[in-house]
Design a protein around this motif. Structure first.
Motif, PDB file in Angstrom:
ATOM      1  N   SER A  10       8.439  10.800   9.653  1.00  0.00           N
ATOM      2  CA  SER A  10       7.829  10.123  10.156  1.00  0.00           C
ATOM      3  C   SER A  10       7.764   9.315  11.904  1.00  0.00           C
ATOM      4  CB  SER A  10       8.531   8.542   9.492  1.00  0.00           C
ATOM      5  OG  SER A  10       9.924   7.918   9.516  1.00  0.00           O
ATOM      6  N   TYR A  58       0.507  15.282  12.332  1.00  0.00           N
ATOM      7  CA  TYR A  58      -0.146  14.722  10.893  1.00  0.00           C
ATOM      8  C   TYR A  58       1.037  13.235  11.392  1.00  0.00           C
ATOM      9  CZ  TYR A  58      -0.109  19.423  10.086  1.00  0.00           C
ATOM     10  OH  TYR A  58      -0.698  21.141   9.939  1.00  0.00           O
ATOM     11  N   GLN A 115      -1.660  10.699  11.556  1.00  0.00           N
ATOM     12  CA  GLN A 115      -3.018  10.663  10.221  1.00  0.00           C
ATOM     13  C   GLN A 115      -2.122  10.185   9.126  1.00  0.00           C
ATOM     14  OE1 GLN A 115      -3.531  14.774   9.106  1.00  0.00           O
ATOM     15  NE2 GLN A 115      -4.897  15.287  10.516  1.00  0.00           N
ATOM     16  N   HIS A 116      -1.261   9.880   9.202  1.00  0.00           N
ATOM     17  CA  HIS A 116       0.292   9.101   7.789  1.00  0.00           C
ATOM     18  C   HIS A 116       0.037   7.705   8.255  1.00  0.00           C
ATOM     19  CE1 HIS A 116       3.214   7.919   5.303  1.00  0.00           C
ATOM     20  NE2 HIS A 116       3.255   7.144   6.018  1.00  0.00           N
ATOM     21  N   THR A 134      -3.508   6.868   7.520  1.00  0.00           N
ATOM     22  CA  THR A 134      -3.564   6.121   5.923  1.00  0.00           C
ATOM     23  C   THR A 134      -2.860   4.945   5.241  1.00  0.00           C
ATOM     24  OG1 THR A 134      -3.568   8.519   5.697  1.00  0.00           O
ATOM     25  CG2 THR A 134      -3.116   7.270   3.366  1.00  0.00           C
ATOM     26  N   GLU A 135      -2.134   4.848   6.096  1.00  0.00           N
ATOM     27  CA  GLU A 135      -1.471   2.908   5.090  1.00  0.00           C
ATOM     28  C   GLU A 135      -2.298   2.440   5.438  1.00  0.00           C
ATOM     29  OE1 GLU A 135       3.143   3.487   7.606  1.00  0.00           O
ATOM     30  OE2 GLU A 135       3.469   4.065   5.819  1.00  0.00           O
TER      31      GLU A 135
END
Length: 478
Positions: free
Chosen positions: A131, A438, A441-442, A445-446
């Motif tokens: 993260s 990544y 991208q996360h 999405t959030e």
């Protein structure tokens, strides 16, 4: 005998802690790296401590990682071309380990270890960062630890100027002082230019550390949500620059500005270049003033060195290797640590050019694979950096990409990537860089789940993903 017994006890304890959780091995490795030289020098002349980091942290981390089935998918997410070139290098190293021109089988074993042992750290670093907050925590750790070697190095320089270079080095390092300072080498550039090892075994390692620490300092200054941590990171960036300029490595005066110029250019284009010039030049002159060095004599020296390195080592060294060893002479035959496996270690003469080393040991195919691996990492890194929307992650990618490019250029004049601690930091930063896509991208999405005008989310959360302006001015949503 005492060091071996103590080493076995520490190794068993570290394996007991790391095997259930390989991530701990990575954290402990990053904590140990800045001080590995202290352990080695304190146990001088025993050479076994050079391998402590491998036995204590790297090997158990590898075993635990490969034993964790849920992490095997990570290898598939690392770009295929990166994996192909890594495997290509491994195959060439293996095949050349049976070259009839090898001085001894141990030469091939040492050479293979230097070539390949730390490459898997790319996959572990890729998997460890799950993260954005996890990345911030690792960068904070590295930034805090950077202060100790940097401050020690600066104090050593000042003490040497005040009380005598040899006297201070012998007082600190004892019998190991001569080797740690390369026989007390110094240069007269309008003032004494000392070789400073700090918490490392010799100056080249210390310079590699200070150069590497520019990466987490710059990245954290761009990435952290905390104003206090961002300011602390910028202060660390200044400290690392000053320590590098005062390390005694003349290469610092070229590669430190180069790394920062590339990072700021990628991150802020021409405005960023101007910014770094305004920051680096005053720090450079402070370092020169404190050291009593004539900046004009230093400029002349750097000009001469650049011409010498680019012609005699970068060009001629590579051409000589291609002409004399097009098919390779065997793994380890041009590797520094492998010289101890020669019948006459003093007779070992290696070409101080990483690309030439690839040709001498692995032949022209080795040059293609090594250069190709660097180029693929740069290509993939630039693609990731240019596509990131999160400003903090983009700044992080910029400095990591700049570090890979700087190392690739530095490899024309030396084997920095073979030496501690760059042999670890390079692959760790490469793995982190590849993972940023990544993380971004996360974050997207959030953000897509954030209701109009950001209701239900704190301003800090929105700002963390670099979207506060869009949510406040554009109305939210997508």
């Amino acid at each position: 005998m005492i060091s071996i017994s103590l080493g076995i006890v520490v190794m068993l304890l570290s394996w007991y802690a790391i095997l259930p959780r390989w991530q701990l091995g990575m954290v402990l490795l990053l904590c140990y790296l800045p001080f590995a030289g202290v352990v080695t020098l304190s146990l001088y002349p025993d050479t076994l401590p050079i391998l402590y980091k491998d036995f204590f942290f790297v090997i158990p981390a590898y075993l635990a990682y490969w034993g964790a089935s849920q992490d095997r998918s990570v290898q598939e997410r690392v770009p295929e071309l990166v994996r192909i070139f890594m495997w290509g290098l491994a195959v060439l190293v293996f095949l050349q380990s049976f070259n009839p021109g090898l001085a001894a089988p141990l030469v091939a074993a040492i050479g293979a270890k230097v070539w390949l042992f730390y490459l898997p750290l790319l996959f572990l670093a890729f998997a460890m960062i799950e993260s954005r907050d996890g990345l911030v925590r690792v960068l904070r750790l590295m930034v805090v630890l950077a202060w100790i070697p940097c401050c020690i190095g600066i104090v050593e320089w000042l003490a040497s100027a005040a009380f005598g270079y040899e006297e201070i080095m012998v007082a600190i390092y004892g019998e190991a002082a001569e080797g740690a300072t390369q026989n007390f080498v110094r240069f007269d550039i309008g003032g004494e230019f000392y070789r400073i090892p700090s918490t490392f075994t010799f100056v080249t390692q210390y310079f590699g550390f200070t150069l590497s620490m520019l990466v987490p300092a710059y990245a954290l200054a761009k990435l952290d949500d905390s104003v206090s941590w961002r300011r602390f990171a910028m202060l660390t960036l200044v400290l690392a620059m000053l320590a590098s300029f005062m390390s005694g490595a003349r290469a610092a005066y070229f590669f430190v500005p180069l790394l920062l110029l590339m990072a700021y250019w990628l991150d802020g284009m021409f405005r960023g270049v101007l910014k770094v010039m305004l920051m680096v030049v005053p720090i450079l002159f402070v370092a020169l003033y404190v050291a009593g060095i004539d900046p004009f004599k230093l400029y002349q020296l750097m000009k001469e060195l650049l011409l010498t390195y680019s012609d005699e080592i970068a060009r001629e060294g590579l051409m000589d290797a291609i002409e004399n060893s097009p098919f390779g002479t065997g793994t380890g035959m041009n590797t520094g640590p492998a010289r101890y496996a020669f019948d006459d270690p003093e007779g070992f003469i290696g070409i101080e050019n990483y690309y030439a080393k690839a040709v001498v040991e692995l032949g022209i195919p080795g040059l293609v694979v090594v250069a190709g691996l660097f180029l693929i990492l740069l290509r993939q890194g630039y693609r990731i950096q240019s596509q990131l929307r999160d400003e903090g992650l983009r700044g992080c990618a910029s400095v990591m990409l700049a570090f890979i490019a700087t190392t690739a250029l530095n490899s024309f004049k030396g084997w920095q990537i073979d030496l501690d601690p760059v042999n670890v930091y390079f692959w760790v930063f490469a793995g982190m860089l590849l993972k940023l896509k990544y993380l971004d991208q996360h974050a997207r999405t959030e953000l897509e789940a954030v209701p109009a005008f950001g209701y239900g989310h704190s301003a800090a959360t929105i700002r963390r993903h670099g979207a506060v302006k869009g949510l406040l001015e554009g109305g939210g949503g997508k």
